[in-house]
Design a protein around this motif. Structure first.
Motif: not given
Length: 274
Positions: A61-84
């Motif tokens: 359960d902990t491993l699953s939560k961590m993997q989900a967190c890492e995925k969300e972090k990656k998506e958030a980083d990509i979104k934060a990097y966007i600058n047209p």
């Protein structure tokens, strides 16, 4: 008479149980704390706690939560990097490098432009053009497909995809891509010239000694594999091999004719000699 285990055994078992309970308690507390931070989008802090909890007790359960967190972090980083705006600047820099024949530098700039604005289609097409100049035809095709997924009617991407197919001897795919471009812009010079060059190459293969490399590449195409694996088409090809004049009969059937033409453009069938 019931025999009780030695006191030392009971003490040892009890101690082990206490250690296990403490481990579970620590793991659960660490996971809960990490999950709270996770939900607050404090991803870095959450990941640290998740990893610490996993070191103490590797839990699914902990491993699953961590993997989900890492995925969300990656998506958030990509979104934060966007600058047209910065994406446009990088694309302009890439265009300048391209015009100066500095293609590796152009690729770097276009790549940064894509990271800054991944839904802007022209950066993919421009990077494909640079890849073509570098002979990275597979990368060029991938970028053209990404561009066309965003904007299906972008003619330059159709033309550049066709160029990449042509230079990798996938003449049937090149012809299709040039024709796709011409359906959008019937007067597009790049597609018209490319189509003529491709048809000349196909004619050369069909009436001459052929191109074994092109034929082998074509055999990896799922559509060609499907045609070649069709039992009726196997019979048709067998008849044509015995009597080449039979092609005239089979070409009367539009469905069979389309498959035969597909095999001719792929370099699988040769219809005559020089």
């Amino acid at each position: 008479m019931i025999r009780r285990p030695p006191r030392s055994t009971l003490s040892s078992s009890s101690a082990a149980s206490d250690v296990y309970k403490r481990q579970v308690s620590t793991q659960s507390t660490g996971t809960r704390q990490a999950f709270c931070l996770h939900k607050q989008a404090k991803y870095d802090e959450a990941i640290v706690l998740y990893r610490k909890a996993l070191l103490e007790n590797r839990n699914a359960d902990t491993l699953s939560k961590m993997q989900a967190c890492e995925k969300e972090k990656k998506e958030a980083d990509i979104k934060a990097y966007i600058n047209p705006e910065l994406a446009q600047q990088k694309k302009d820099e890439g265009n300048t490098f391209f015009k100066s024949d500095k293609f590796p530098q152009a690729v770097e700039c276009y790549t940064e432009a894509i990271k800054r604005n991944p839904t802007e289609h022209t950066a993919y097409s421009n990077r494909a053009a640079a890849y073509l100049k570098l002979g990275a035809f597979s990368d060029a095709m991938t970028d053209c497909e990404k561009c066309l997924k965003i904007k299906p009617d972008f003619v330059k991407a159709h033309a550049r995809k066709a160029h990449a197919c042509f230079w990798t001897k996938q003449y049937n795919k090149a012809l299709q891509s040039y024709e796709d471009g011409l359906k959008i812009d019937a007067d597009n010079a790049e597609c018209k010239e490319g189509k003529m060059r491709t048809m000349a190459k196909i004619q050369e293969m069909a009436t001459g000694e052929g191109d074994e490399d092109a034929a082998q590449r074509a055999m990896s195409d799922p559509e060609i594999q499907s045609i070649m694996g069709d039992s009726y088409m196997q019979m048709v090809l067998g008849e044509m091999q015995k009597n080449p004049a039979r092609i005239n009969d089979y070409m009367q059937d539009p469905t069979i004719a389309a498959k035969i033409n597909k095999l001719i453009t792929a370099g699988i069938i040769r219809v005559g000699n020089k």
